[in-house]
Write a protein that holds these residues in place. Structure first.
Motif, mmCIF file in Angstrom:
data_model
loop_
_atom_site.group_PDB
_atom_site.id
_atom_site.type_symbol
_atom_site.label_atom_id
_atom_site.label_comp_id
_atom_site.label_asym_id
_atom_site.label_seq_id
_atom_site.Cartn_x
_atom_site.Cartn_y
_atom_site.Cartn_z
ATOM 1 N N ILE A 144 46.611 40.609 34.192
ATOM 2 C CA ILE A 144 47.216 39.484 33.482
ATOM 3 C C ILE A 144 48.345 39.989 32.587
ATOM 4 C CG2 ILE A 144 45.101 38.126 33.639
ATOM 5 C CD1 ILE A 144 44.498 38.834 30.731
ATOM 6 N N ASP A 145 48.939 39.090 31.818
ATOM 7 C CA ASP A 145 50.117 39.449 31.035
ATOM 8 C C ASP A 145 49.849 40.518 29.992
ATOM 9 O OD1 ASP A 145 51.838 37.662 32.332
ATOM 10 O OD2 ASP A 145 51.260 36.008 31.028
ATOM 11 N N TRP A 146 48.582 40.711 29.634
ATOM 12 C CA TRP A 146 48.308 41.628 28.529
ATOM 13 C C TRP A 146 47.190 42.635 28.816
ATOM 14 C CZ3 TRP A 146 43.337 40.509 26.860
ATOM 15 C CH2 TRP A 146 42.879 39.203 27.053
ATOM 16 N N ALA A 147 46.689 42.688 30.038
ATOM 17 C CA ALA A 147 45.607 43.632 30.348
ATOM 18 C C ALA A 147 45.546 43.907 31.845
ATOM 19 C CB ALA A 147 44.257 43.091 29.860
ATOM 20 N N ASP A 148 45.282 45.169 32.190
ATOM 21 C CA ASP A 148 45.151 45.572 33.589
ATOM 22 C C ASP A 148 43.730 45.340 34.085
ATOM 23 O OD1 ASP A 148 47.785 46.467 33.882
ATOM 24 O OD2 ASP A 148 47.300 48.474 33.145
ATOM 25 N N SER A 149 43.639 44.804 35.303
ATOM 26 C CA SER A 149 42.363 44.611 35.975
ATOM 27 C C SER A 149 42.019 45.837 36.808
ATOM 28 C CB SER A 149 42.436 43.373 36.873
ATOM 29 O OG SER A 149 41.307 43.279 37.710
ATOM 30 N N ALA A 150 40.731 46.004 37.082
ATOM 31 C CA ALA A 150 40.266 47.122 37.905
ATOM 32 C C ALA A 150 40.651 46.959 39.364
ATOM 33 C CB ALA A 150 38.751 47.257 37.784
ATOM 34 N N THR A 151 40.905 45.730 39.802
ATOM 35 C CA THR A 151 41.077 45.458 41.231
ATOM 36 C C THR A 151 42.446 44.871 41.540
ATOM 37 O OG1 THR A 151 39.888 43.381 40.851
ATOM 38 C CG2 THR A 151 38.622 45.223 41.748
ATOM 39 N N ASP A 152 43.437 45.233 40.751
ATOM 40 C CA ASP A 152 44.795 44.761 40.964
ATOM 41 C C ASP A 152 45.761 45.850 40.501
ATOM 42 O OD1 ASP A 152 46.850 43.063 41.659
ATOM 43 O OD2 ASP A 152 46.530 41.625 40.038
ATOM 44 N N GLU A 153 47.024 45.637 40.754
ATOM 45 C CA GLU A 153 48.037 46.608 40.340
ATOM 46 C C GLU A 153 48.066 46.722 38.825
ATOM 47 O OE1 GLU A 153 52.909 47.278 40.642
ATOM 48 O OE2 GLU A 153 51.955 45.488 41.501
ATOM 49 N N ALA A 183 40.357 47.511 34.208
ATOM 50 C CA ALA A 183 40.655 48.878 34.588
ATOM 51 C C ALA A 183 40.083 49.856 33.559
ATOM 52 C CB ALA A 183 42.170 49.071 34.684
ATOM 53 N N PRO A 184 39.753 51.085 33.977
ATOM 54 C CA PRO A 184 39.274 52.066 33.007
ATOM 55 C C PRO A 184 40.223 52.266 31.824
ATOM 56 C CG PRO A 184 38.809 52.837 35.219
ATOM 57 C CD PRO A 184 39.638 51.590 35.372
ATOM 58 N N SER A 185 41.525 52.191 32.067
ATOM 59 C CA SER A 185 42.482 52.324 30.963
ATOM 60 C C SER A 185 42.329 51.184 29.970
ATOM 61 C CB SER A 185 43.913 52.364 31.510
ATOM 62 O OG SER A 185 44.177 51.209 32.285
ATOM 63 N N THR A 186 42.043 49.984 30.469
ATOM 64 C CA THR A 186 41.807 48.835 29.596
ATOM 65 C C THR A 186 40.504 49.017 28.829
ATOM 66 O OG1 THR A 186 43.014 47.408 31.135
ATOM 67 C CG2 THR A 186 41.590 46.331 29.530
ATOM 68 N N ARG A 213 35.209 48.214 40.447
ATOM 69 C CA ARG A 213 34.577 47.359 39.435
ATOM 70 C C ARG A 213 33.544 48.098 38.594
ATOM 71 N NH1 ARG A 213 32.969 44.514 37.349
ATOM 72 N NH2 ARG A 213 31.942 42.610 38.032
ATOM 73 N N ASN A 214 33.220 49.315 38.956
ATOM 74 C CA ASN A 214 32.175 50.038 38.255
ATOM 75 C C ASN A 214 32.733 50.857 37.093
ATOM 76 O OD1 ASN A 214 30.148 48.934 39.786
ATOM 77 N ND2 ASN A 214 30.053 50.624 41.250
ATOM 78 N N VAL A 215 31.841 51.388 36.274
ATOM 79 C CA VAL A 215 32.205 51.969 34.979
ATOM 80 C C VAL A 215 32.146 53.493 35.045
ATOM 81 C CG1 VAL A 215 31.697 51.935 32.510
ATOM 82 C CG2 VAL A 215 31.155 49.925 33.909
ATOM 83 N N PRO A 216 33.217 54.188 34.617
ATOM 84 C CA PRO A 216 33.203 55.654 34.630
ATOM 85 C C PRO A 216 32.296 56.239 33.551
ATOM 86 C CG PRO A 216 35.270 54.846 33.707
ATOM 87 C CD PRO A 216 34.522 53.636 34.208
#
Length: 362
Positions: A144-153, A183-186, A213-216
């Motif tokens: 989205i405009d302010w956060a990266d998803s785990a399953t998208d660019e 995303a893990p970075s998020t 979708r899983n957690v490191p």
């Protein structure tokens, strides 16, 4: 065997009712063969408290219409509770949840599944909280405009400055920050900013299954250190590497079996890295077409407790997994939420209109 009560972190029944019944509450009191959730199976499974997910499909609903659809979902949850007062009771805090659970009804809370649903406005976020939403998942499956998803660019390297303000504002008003889907970075950016215990409402362990979708491991440990909770989803492709590989390769032939043992493996992995205080259940019923063998619907939770008991889990640890950990994390933000609802939380954090650089006067 003892029936262990369950506080489940994620259930998409509301969206299924939208699709199948147009949000009508009539006839939901009996058996519903086309969903994984109904009251008969809720009683059989020992479900005692539920975060009902309010989710909007961003591939079909866009912009301000997502806010409207979210409000419709919240309205449905309130109407469902009112229509079945002997089965459900509204709860916003841990104390209210315990009171409803003690009455033999399902304590019913609300979680918003996707930051796009605030429409870029912290005012919308606050109004969801006023309507009873106690957590928000920072993204769904789309960046989205302010956060990266785990399953998208990835577009932002995690959270933008506004995304960090969202986390701060959620902490201020007592909404739990849900790190499923992101995303893990998020995840790491949110943990850097957050001042209250975070949650993961429906995910698995990345080291056991490489689904994004899983957690490191580092995030698992940090959530445990922050006194948060990781709630394991029952989605087969999150649980077993062979099933994930089968899906990635197109799903030809018979699917590799996924069972209650695979769910137990993820719970034990979370426990070993984060501590038994940090494990929970977020099955994602009615959010996945398939579930593991032995955990096909909400009537099956006790099979998981039986499996863990066979592995040596104590009664106290099973109760922590079932309800107490989720209640503790909710309670850690209850004072913030109560102050906000009383108008005593101070000034908002960040800009109300997130995506507008300046206020324009007409």
């Amino acid at each position: 065997m003892t029936t262990y009560p369950v506080f489940d972190g994620h259930n998409d029944f509301a969206w299924e009712v939208r699709k199948q019944f147009g949000y009508a509450t009539e006839h939901l009191g009996g058996s519903i063969p086309t969903t994984q959730t109904d009251f008969e199976r809720i009683r059989a499974g020992g479900l005692a408290a539920q975060y009902w997910s309010v989710w909007v499909n961003p591939d079909k609903i866009h912009g301000a219409d997502q806010v409207t659809a979210t409000l419709e979902q919240i309205d449905f949850i309130h109407r469902l509770i009112a229509a079945y007062p002997n089965e459900l009771g509204a709860a916003r805090t841990a104390a209210e949840a315990r009171e409803v659970m003690a009455s033999g009804r399902v304590a019913s809370l609300i979680g918003v599944e996707g930051g796009a649903q605030i429409g870029g406005s912290l005012a919308v976020l606050r109004n969801y909280a006023r309507l009873g939403a106690r957590y928000m998942t920072l993204t769904w499956s789309r960046t989205i405009d302010w956060a990266d998803s785990a399953t998208d660019e990835a577009l932002h390297g995690g959270l933008t400055d506004f995304g960090r303000d969202v986390v701060r504002e959620m902490n201020r008003i007592g909404m739990l920050v849900d790190l499923s889907h992101v995303a893990p970075s998020t995840m790491r950016d949110a943990l850097e900013v957050a001042s209250r215990p975070p949650i993961v409402t429906h995910s698995g362990a990345l080291s056991l299954c490489s689904h994004p979708r899983n957690v490191p491991d580092d995030v698992i440990r940090e959530i445990g250190a922050r006194d948060g909770v990781l709630m394991v989803a029952f989605v087969p492709s999150f649980l077993r590497q062979e099933r994930r590989d089968w899906d990635v390769n197109g799903g030809g032939g018979e699917a590799p079996a996924v069972t209650v043992k695979d769910v137990a493996d993820h719970i034990e992995y979370f426990r070993d890295l984060a501590g038994v205080h940090a494990v929970g259940i977020g099955a994602d019923y009615d959010g996945s077409d398939e579930m593991p063998e032995g955990l096909e619907d909400v009537g099956c939770y006790q099979a998981l407790f039986a499996e863990l008991a066979s592995r040596g889990w104590s009664d106290a640890d099973l109760r922590a997994l079932g309800t107490e950990n989720a209640l503790r994390v909710l309670e850690a933000s209850d004072d913030d939420y109560t102050r906000f609802m009383a108008g005593e939380a101070g000034e908002p954090i960040g800009r109300t209109a997130a995506l507008i650089g300046s206020v324009e006067e007409e």
